[in-house]
Design a protein around this motif. Structure first.
Motif, short mmCIF file in Angstrom:
data_model
loop_
_atom_site.label_atom_id
_atom_site.label_comp_id
_atom_site.label_asym_id
_atom_site.label_seq_id
_atom_site.Cartn_x
_atom_site.Cartn_y
_atom_site.Cartn_z
N UNK A 167 31.09 38.56 49.57
CA UNK A 167 32.26 37.39 49.96
C UNK A 167 33.55 38.14 49.16
N UNK A 168 34.79 37.76 49.69
CA UNK A 168 35.76 37.81 48.94
C UNK A 168 36.01 37.21 47.61
N UNK A 169 36.80 37.72 46.68
CA UNK A 169 36.65 36.76 45.47
C UNK A 169 37.22 35.43 45.73
N UNK A 170 36.61 34.52 45.07
CA UNK A 170 36.66 33.28 45.09
C UNK A 170 36.57 32.49 46.56
N UNK A 171 35.54 33.24 47.32
CA UNK A 171 35.30 32.52 48.58
C UNK A 171 33.84 32.45 48.85
N UNK A 172 33.07 32.35 47.70
CA UNK A 172 31.65 32.12 47.65
C UNK A 172 31.47 30.76 48.52
N UNK A 173 30.67 30.70 49.46
CA UNK A 173 30.54 29.35 50.17
C UNK A 173 29.57 28.25 48.87
N UNK A 174 29.81 27.24 48.99
CA UNK A 174 29.20 26.22 48.08
C UNK A 174 27.74 26.20 48.12
N UNK A 175 27.14 26.51 48.98
CA UNK A 175 25.59 26.57 49.21
C UNK A 175 25.06 27.90 48.50
N UNK A 176 25.67 28.97 48.86
CA UNK A 176 25.21 30.16 48.38
C UNK A 176 25.46 30.10 46.66
N UNK A 177 26.61 29.64 46.15
CA UNK A 177 27.22 29.34 44.69
C UNK A 177 25.97 28.56 44.16
N UNK A 178 25.62 27.44 44.79
CA UNK A 178 24.58 26.43 44.19
C UNK A 178 23.13 27.17 44.15
N UNK A 179 22.75 28.28 45.11
CA UNK A 179 21.47 28.87 45.17
C UNK A 179 21.52 29.78 44.25
N UNK A 180 22.74 30.53 43.84
CA UNK A 180 22.62 31.27 43.05
C UNK A 180 22.62 30.89 41.41
N UNK A 181 23.30 29.60 41.42
CA UNK A 181 23.37 28.79 40.11
C UNK A 181 21.85 28.39 39.62
N UNK A 182 21.41 27.75 40.80
CA UNK A 182 19.84 27.32 40.46
C UNK A 182 18.93 28.31 40.18
N UNK A 183 18.92 29.56 40.76
CA UNK A 183 18.26 30.66 40.52
C UNK A 183 18.06 30.91 38.97
N UNK A 184 19.46 31.48 38.68
CA UNK A 184 19.78 31.76 37.18
C UNK A 184 19.19 30.97 36.30
N UNK A 185 19.37 29.59 36.64
CA UNK A 185 18.72 28.38 35.51
C UNK A 185 17.17 28.20 35.74
N UNK A 186 16.64 28.98 36.51
CA UNK A 186 15.38 28.72 36.77
C UNK A 186 14.79 27.36 37.55
#
Length: 342
Positions: A167-186
């Motif tokens: 994705x372009x800078x600052x255009x990550x969809x909310x669901x992708x950002x949430x899944x990425x964050x959740x994965x990083x936090x275990x």
């Protein structure tokens, strides 16, 4: 003339969107110091152990991969809205990026922090020294324009998660950002459940309001002081309208008073001004979408504006509850509620 708080907020958001900010702040952690600290921490008094290291999580991003340690305890968020994606997992960052000063008063933030809110390390430019002072073991910098130099400097402080190259800078969809964050936090399973919850509510709203599909909705962002900025299709701040089935206007960016006809579509959402402020412009007041009552207004100080800007899962659920009935009213010719303080 000094800029108003609204002017400052609009300038900050537009500067954030075009990715042209310069990065300041001295690096306070060098690779040599980090290596020394690691060696000291890893050594014992002449003995060795075979204890396995904690399992790490690998997060791929636009500059490669980040190895995130298991169960991070001191999380710092650098992206403008990253804190809204960390809090739902029961993780309160030790420090966050200041953006909207009302953030601690949003109902979902109060709930997640027991009313204590979050602390901030600063705003505008990335302050590497202030971030390092928090002694983080994980940094999130997803909703931010991060170049390689900035990534490297943050990574010297702690493992840093940034957006993918998809994705372009600052255009990550909310669901992708949430899944990425959740994965990083275990907490990937929790992330998937949160995504499913929001998607289900959006699906229900679309099923109940098929009239939304294909209608063009314009978001006029930050017009309090006379300027007009039309959000583009991939801007996360209008993602919820797209998810509900609305189309985006063809033209985006700054619009002059002489071209306010570009706002005259099926529905208009004014984010950053009251109805009274907007109607002070005769050209605006003459628009059909305004005369016919198909315009919704909210201020930057409202929970609704914050929900659409931060767009974490709980924020989106809040915005859906507020917006869905009013969008239906606008299209049906019924009176629309005043959302200035919604």
């Amino acid at each position: 003339m000094m800029p108003t708080e609204g002017d400052t907020r609009v300038m900050k958001q537009r500067r954030k969107r075009d990715g042209s900010r310069r990065r300041y702040g001295a690096a306070v952690v060098t690779a040599a110091l980090l290596l020394t600290a690691a060696l000291v921490a890893g050594c014992s008094s002449g003995t060795t152990t075979d204890a396995p290291q904690a399992q790490t999580v690998t997060i791929a991003h636009k500059f490669g991969e980040t190895q995130v340690p298991a169960d991070p305890k001191r999380v710092v968020t650098v992206g403008w809205t990253d804190q809204d994606f960390v809090l739902p997992f029961g993780v309160v960052p030790v420090s966050t990026r200041e953006f909207f000063t009302e953030y601690d008063n949003y109902p979902w933030v109060k709930s997640d922090t027991d009313g204590k809110g979050v602390t901030t390390w600063g705003a505008d430019t990335i302050d590497f020294e202030a971030i390092a002072a928090q002694k983080p073991d994980l940094i999130f910098a997803i909703y931010e324009t991060v170049d390689k130099e900035t990534y490297d400097r943050l990574s010297q402080i702690a493992p840093t998660v940034i957006q993918s190259g998809d994705y372009a800078d600052e255009e990550t969809p909310w669901d992708v950002q949430l899944l990425t964050t959740g994965k990083a936090l275990g907490k990937q399973e929790e992330a998937e459940k949160l995504v499913a919850e929001v998607r289900a509510k959006i699906t229900d709203a679309r099923a109940a309001h098929p009239e939304f599909d294909g209608k063009t909705l314009v978001v006029d962002f930050g017009p309090e002081s006379g300027g007009h900025y039309l959000l583009p299709a991939k801007d996360p701040r209008r993602a919820l309208f797209t998810a509900l089935g609305f189309k985006t206007q063809d033209v985006h960016g700054d619009v002059s008073e002489e071209r306010l006809d570009l706002l005259d579509r099926d529905v208009l959402f004014v984010n950053g001004a009251t109805q009274a402020q907007m109607l002070a412009s005769p050209a605006f007041a003459r628009l059909g979408v305004v005369r016919d009552g198909r315009t919704l207004y909210t201020t930057f100080e409202s929970n609704l504006s914050g929900a659409l800007t931060y767009s974490g899962p709980q924020a989106l659920l809040y915005a859906l509850d507020v917006l869905t009935p009013q969008l239906a009213n606008a299209l049906a010719g019924r009176p629309v509620a005043d959302l200035a303080n919604a």
